[in-house]
Design a protein around this motif. Structure first.
Motif, PDB file in Angstrom:
ATOM      1  N   THR A  30       0.808  -1.221   0.000  1.00 45.72           N
ATOM      2  CA  THR A  30       0.000   0.000   0.000  1.00 45.72           C
ATOM      3  C   THR A  30       0.844   1.276   0.000  1.00 45.72           C
ATOM      4  O   THR A  30       0.318   2.363  -0.176  1.00 45.72           O
ATOM      5  N   TYR A  31       2.126   1.151   0.208  1.00 46.62           N
ATOM      6  CA  TYR A  31       2.971   2.335   0.333  1.00 46.62           C
ATOM      7  C   TYR A  31       3.065   3.113  -0.975  1.00 46.62           C
ATOM      8  O   TYR A  31       3.023   2.558  -2.068  1.00 46.62           O
ATOM      9  N   THR A  51       3.467   4.171  -6.736  1.00 47.93           N
ATOM     10  CA  THR A  51       2.991   3.177  -5.790  1.00 47.93           C
ATOM     11  C   THR A  51       4.095   2.140  -5.602  1.00 47.93           C
ATOM     12  O   THR A  51       4.962   1.979  -6.479  1.00 47.93           O
ATOM     13  N   TRP A  52       4.077   1.433  -4.492  1.00 47.89           N
ATOM     14  CA  TRP A  52       5.130   0.461  -4.226  1.00 47.89           C
ATOM     15  C   TRP A  52       5.127  -0.662  -5.262  1.00 47.89           C
ATOM     16  O   TRP A  52       6.151  -1.236  -5.582  1.00 47.89           O
ATOM     17  N   THR A 100       0.018   4.893   3.862  1.00 48.37           N
ATOM     18  CA  THR A 100      -1.401   4.775   3.533  1.00 48.37           C
ATOM     19  C   THR A 100      -1.643   4.659   2.032  1.00 48.37           C
ATOM     20  O   THR A 100      -2.675   4.143   1.610  1.00 48.37           O
ATOM     21  N   GLY A 101      -0.701   5.152   1.241  1.00 49.29           N
ATOM     22  CA  GLY A 101      -0.870   5.069  -0.202  1.00 49.29           C
ATOM     23  C   GLY A 101      -2.060   5.838  -0.725  1.00 49.29           C
ATOM     24  O   GLY A 101      -2.610   5.519  -1.782  1.00 49.29           O
ATOM     25  N   ASN A 102      -2.434   6.909  -0.037  1.00 45.62           N
ATOM     26  CA  ASN A 102      -3.597   7.699  -0.446  1.00 45.62           C
ATOM     27  C   ASN A 102      -3.162   8.657  -1.565  1.00 45.62           C
ATOM     28  O   ASN A 102      -2.547   9.688  -1.312  1.00 45.62           O
ATOM     29  N   ARG A 109       3.293  17.416   1.408  1.00 48.07           N
ATOM     30  CA  ARG A 109       4.484  17.001   2.149  1.00 48.07           C
ATOM     31  C   ARG A 109       4.131  16.315   3.471  1.00 48.07           C
ATOM     32  O   ARG A 109       4.726  15.301   3.843  1.00 48.07           O
ATOM     33  N   THR A 110       3.151  16.819   4.160  1.00 45.47           N
ATOM     34  CA  THR A 110       2.814  16.298   5.485  1.00 45.47           C
ATOM     35  C   THR A 110       2.119  14.936   5.439  1.00 45.47           C
ATOM     36  O   THR A 110       1.892  14.327   6.486  1.00 45.47           O
ATOM     37  N   ALA A 111       1.803  14.449   4.262  1.00 45.21           N
ATOM     38  CA  ALA A 111       1.181  13.124   4.147  1.00 45.21           C
ATOM     39  C   ALA A 111       2.191  12.001   4.355  1.00 45.21           C
ATOM     40  O   ALA A 111       1.808  10.847   4.530  1.00 45.21           O
TER      41      ALA A 111
END
Length: 125
Positions: A30-31, A51-52, A100-102, A109-111
């Motif tokens: 999910t990263y 995505t990972w 979270t991979g959102n 940046r803060t995500a």
């Protein structure tokens, strides 16, 4: 999760450079792993993300068509291939991971919970 960016250097306008982000630790599918950059006196800004699984990539408008972000499945590295470099690409480049991979907030940046040290890219005109 630990990240380490490398591969920066001094190049001329029009040259290419590849940055490497070494990723270690327990990474889930999910990263999201992203590249950000920060020039002196400016905010840290989003450059690109993957995505990972490597199935989806995203780019800032300023680098779209010139930069390519990719994931190496064999070495757990994330690369940023930078082509047609411009003086305005000069910055300290950081890689970061969001568990979270959102994708809706990946440009923020803060995500991101995990950050590596930056690597300096300087493009001369």
């Amino acid at each position: 999760v630990q990240l380490q960016a490398s591969g920066g250097g001094l190049v001329q306008a029009g040259d290419s450079l590849r940055l490497n982000c070494g990723v270690s630790g327990r990474i889930l599918g999910t990263y999201t792993v992203a590249w950000f950059r920060q020039a002196p006196g400016k905010e840290r800004s989003f450059v690109a993300a993957t995505t990972w699984t490597g199935t989806r990539t995203y780019y800032a408008d300023s680098v779209k068509g010139r930069f390519i972000v990719s994931r190496d499945n064999t070495s757990s590295a994330v690369y940023l291939q930078m082509n047609s470099l411009r003086p305005e690409d000069t910055a300290n480049y950081f890689c970061a991971a969001d568990r979270t991979g959102n994708y809706r907030i990946m440009r923020i940046r803060t995500a991101y919970q995990y950050w590596g040290r930056g690597t300096q890219v300087t493009v001369s005109s």
